[in-house]
Enzyme design. Structure first.
Site, short mmCIF file in Angstrom:
data_model
loop_
_atom_site.label_atom_id
_atom_site.label_comp_id
_atom_site.label_asym_id
_atom_site.label_seq_id
_atom_site.Cartn_x
_atom_site.Cartn_y
_atom_site.Cartn_z
N GLU A 25 27.78 62.03 -11.78
CA GLU A 25 28.63 62.36 -12.94
C GLU A 25 27.84 62.10 -14.23
O GLU A 25 26.81 61.44 -14.19
CB GLU A 25 29.90 61.51 -12.92
N SER A 62 22.16 57.03 -11.16
CA SER A 62 21.62 56.01 -10.26
C SER A 62 22.69 54.99 -9.86
O SER A 62 22.75 54.53 -8.73
CB SER A 62 20.46 55.28 -10.93
N ILE A 112 24.98 69.43 -9.39
CA ILE A 112 25.38 69.63 -7.99
C ILE A 112 24.60 70.78 -7.36
O ILE A 112 24.73 71.95 -7.76
CB ILE A 112 26.91 69.86 -7.89
N GLU A 141 18.59 62.47 -4.89
CA GLU A 141 18.96 61.62 -3.74
C GLU A 141 18.43 60.19 -3.92
O GLU A 141 18.05 59.52 -2.96
CB GLU A 141 18.53 62.25 -2.41
N GLU A 178 12.77 54.49 -8.30
CA GLU A 178 13.18 53.12 -8.65
C GLU A 178 14.31 52.67 -7.72
O GLU A 178 14.34 51.53 -7.24
CB GLU A 178 13.64 53.04 -10.11
N1 CAA Z 1 23.16 52.81 3.79
C1 CAA Z 1 24.31 52.26 4.25
N2 CAA Z 1 25.11 51.49 3.49
C2 CAA Z 1 24.72 51.24 2.23
C3 CAA Z 1 23.53 51.77 1.68
C4 CAA Z 1 22.74 52.60 2.53
N3 CAA Z 1 21.61 53.17 2.09
N4 CAA Z 1 23.42 51.39 0.40
C5 CAA Z 1 24.49 50.62 0.13
N5 CAA Z 1 25.28 50.55 1.24
C6 CAA Z 1 26.53 49.81 1.39
C7 CAA Z 1 26.25 48.32 1.27
O1 CAA Z 1 25.90 47.76 2.49
C8 CAA Z 1 27.56 47.80 0.73
O2 CAA Z 1 28.46 47.70 1.82
P1 CAA Z 1 29.53 46.47 1.85
O3 CAA Z 1 30.42 46.67 0.67
O4 CAA Z 1 30.24 46.68 3.16
O5 CAA Z 1 28.73 45.23 1.77
C9 CAA Z 1 28.05 48.93 -0.16
O6 CAA Z 1 27.39 50.12 0.28
C10 CAA Z 1 27.70 48.70 -1.61
O7 CAA Z 1 26.32 48.50 -1.70
P2 CAA Z 1 25.62 47.88 -2.98
O8 CAA Z 1 26.33 46.61 -3.38
O9 CAA Z 1 24.15 47.79 -2.74
O10 CAA Z 1 25.95 48.98 -4.10
P3 CAA Z 1 25.45 49.11 -5.60
O11 CAA Z 1 26.58 49.59 -6.43
O12 CAA Z 1 24.70 47.91 -6.01
O13 CAA Z 1 24.44 50.39 -5.57
C11 CAA Z 1 22.60 51.77 -5.06
C12 CAA Z 1 23.56 50.64 -4.64
C13 CAA Z 1 21.55 51.70 -3.97
C14 CAA Z 1 21.93 51.58 -6.40
C15 CAA Z 1 23.39 53.11 -5.06
O14 CAA Z 1 24.23 53.22 -6.16
C16 CAA Z 1 22.47 54.32 -4.97
O15 CAA Z 1 21.98 54.64 -3.88
N6 CAA Z 1 22.24 55.00 -6.10
C17 CAA Z 1 21.54 56.27 -6.09
C18 CAA Z 1 22.51 57.40 -6.05
C19 CAA Z 1 21.97 58.60 -5.39
O16 CAA Z 1 21.14 58.55 -4.49
N7 CAA Z 1 22.47 59.74 -5.79
C20 CAA Z 1 22.11 60.96 -5.18
C21 CAA Z 1 22.98 62.06 -5.68
S1 CAA Z 1 23.12 63.35 -4.50
C22 CAA Z 1 21.77 64.32 -4.69
O17 CAA Z 1 20.87 64.03 -5.42
C23 CAA Z 1 21.78 65.53 -3.84
C24 CAA Z 1 20.90 66.60 -4.32
O18 CAA Z 1 21.17 67.28 -5.27
C25 CAA Z 1 19.65 66.90 -3.60
#
Ligand code: CAA
Length: 370
Positions: free
Chosen positions: A126, A131, A156, A355, A359
């Site tokens: 959004e 991130s 998207i 994705e 960082e």
């Molecule tokens: N696999 C499985 N579970 C996961 C996980 C993973 N990779 N990452 C986090 N989780 C779970 C955690 O275990 C946790 O579970 P519990 O609540 O049961 O303990 C829960 O999710 C929350 O995890 P965090 O506390 O680590 O969450 P956070 O808010 O601190 O953020 C982050 C984690 C890694 C920074 C996350 O926000 C992230 O991955 N950000 C990047 C976003 C992203 O990749 N966006 C992609 C957009 S789609 C796209 O790009 C498609 C395209 O066009 C090609």
């Protein structure tokens, strides 16, 4: 790397590579001009390439996950645009519906997605949540037997072209962080409109758009999994997605290196220039090992978070490094569109961004280590 593949996987690789040469390559120029590859997607659907790791009962090819990754790798050697369309559709739309859907949801949607009759889009990002994905604002309010969705998604992939959207929304803003749920939204739902179509540096054939949800009313049966489970579902789906983007990176890197080798055979350069290929080839092989290791972990149902992030981090960096270096090796020729090198260079950079940026991959790896 070859020694890690079974005979069956090698056969699949040949089949996908032949398809890419015969059907994808002739479309590359049109995609570069911004044409979305509709006809090609239909052809890939008929071949089963949009449902490779999906069970046959849902009209998939029931291939193993590694074979699916091989397919993205091979397709991306010819067109990174096709690589990302297939990866997003499969890893972060079809697979989560298969993993978390009810029997009715699986029966209604998975066969249509696996056969390519419907294309999927994954809607997480959004304007104020990239991130930091858990800070999304798009609201889903339950009213009787429906949810009403209001908000905006940006960047998207396949937006506007896809028929099915996996949308992440906040279902309980008053509760603790991450009360996020996932919804299946069909394209023709009233209140759902397509906004800005981004002009990008690369991947010109792939759409990247803004989506507006203005009182979009969907039946509660379109909730995927349980309320509040959406964030974890998004994250675990992104593990598979990141291996797909890592494979896309491999495809770009390998295509760029192959172009440099061919060029240097025809335009012999000094030893100092030529031996740079040695470093690039070694990095590419290292990236392949990480990507295929992550695929093997996923296939074996082992925890794959760290391995997927390592594969994406390293393979995307490798794609950027190799494609940049190859422009230099080709000199002025590399800077023109006489060769594909400049397209590989433009397509590679996004692999370090979508994705999860590099960082974010480092952060994910650290969280797993500590
Ligand atoms: N696999 C499985 N579970 C996961 C996980 C993973 N990779 N990452 C986090 N989780 C779970 C955690 O275990 C946790 O579970 P519990 O609540 O049961 O303990 C829960 O999710 C929350 O995890 P965090 O506390 O680590 O969450 P956070 O808010 O601190 O953020 C982050 C984690 C890694 C920074 C996350 O926000 C992230 O991955 N950000 C990047 C976003 C992203 O990749 N966006 C992609 C957009 S789609 C796209 O790009 C498609 C395209 O066009 C090609």
């Amino acid at each position: 790397m070859d020694v890690m593949l079974t005979e069956q996987q090698r056969l699949w690789r040949e089949q996908v590579a032949a398809f890419a040469r015969q059907h994808v390559l002739p479309e590359v120029e049109a995609m570069e001009q911004g044409q979305f590859p509709r006809t090609l997607i239909a052809k890939m659907g008929k071949q089963g390439f949009l449902g490779l790791p999906i069970p046959a009962v849902y009209q998939g090819l029931e291939a193993d996950f590694t074979t699916y990754i091989i397919a993205i790798h091979e397709l991306s050697k010819v067109s990174a645009t096709i690589g990302v369309i297939v990866s997003v559709h499969t890893s972060v739309v079809t697979m989560p519906i298969l993993a978390f859907g009810t029997t009715e949801q699986k029966e209604s949607y998975v066969p249509l997605l696996a056969s390519g009759q419907k294309l999927g889009a994954f809607c997480l990002t959004e304007p104020t949540a990239g991130s930091d994905a858990s800070s999304i604002q798009l609201r889903a309010e339950q009213v009787d037997e429906h949810y009403i969705l209001n908000g905006t998604k940006i960047f998207i992939t396949s937006g506007g072209e896809a028929e099915l959207y996996l949308v992440f929304a906040v279902t309980d803003p008053a509760s603790a962080k991450k009360n996020i749920s996932a919804f299946i939204v069909e394209k023709d739902t009233p209140g759902f409109t397509i906004g800005k179509d981004e002009k990008k540096m690369g991947l010109h054939g792939s759409k990247t758009v803004t989506l507006h949800f203005d009182g979009v009313r969907i039946p509660k049966e379109q909730l995927l999994g349980a309320e509040g489970e959406g964030f974890r579902m998004a994250m675990s789906s992104l593990n598979a997605g990141r291996i797909g983007i890592a494979a896309q990176s491999l495809g770009i890197a390998e295509a760029a290196l192959t172009e440099a080798v061919t060029y240097l055979k025809q335009h012999p350069a000094g030893l100092e220039t030529t031996i740079r290929l040695g470093d690039l080839a070694a990095k590419l092989e290292a990236a392949k090992l990480l990507v295929y290791q992550a695929a093997a972990y996923k296939e074996a149902n082992r925890p794959v978070t760290k391995e997927a992030s390592m594969a994406k981090l390293f393979a995307s960096r490798t794609a950027v490094e190799i494609s940049t270096e190859v422009i230099h090796l080709l000199g002025m020729d590399g800077y023109t569109n006489r060769y594909h090198a400049e397209r590989y260079f433009r397509d590679a950079k996004i692999c370090e961004i979508y994705e999860g940026t590099s960082e974010i991959q480092r952060l994910v790896i650290c969280k797993q280590l500590i």
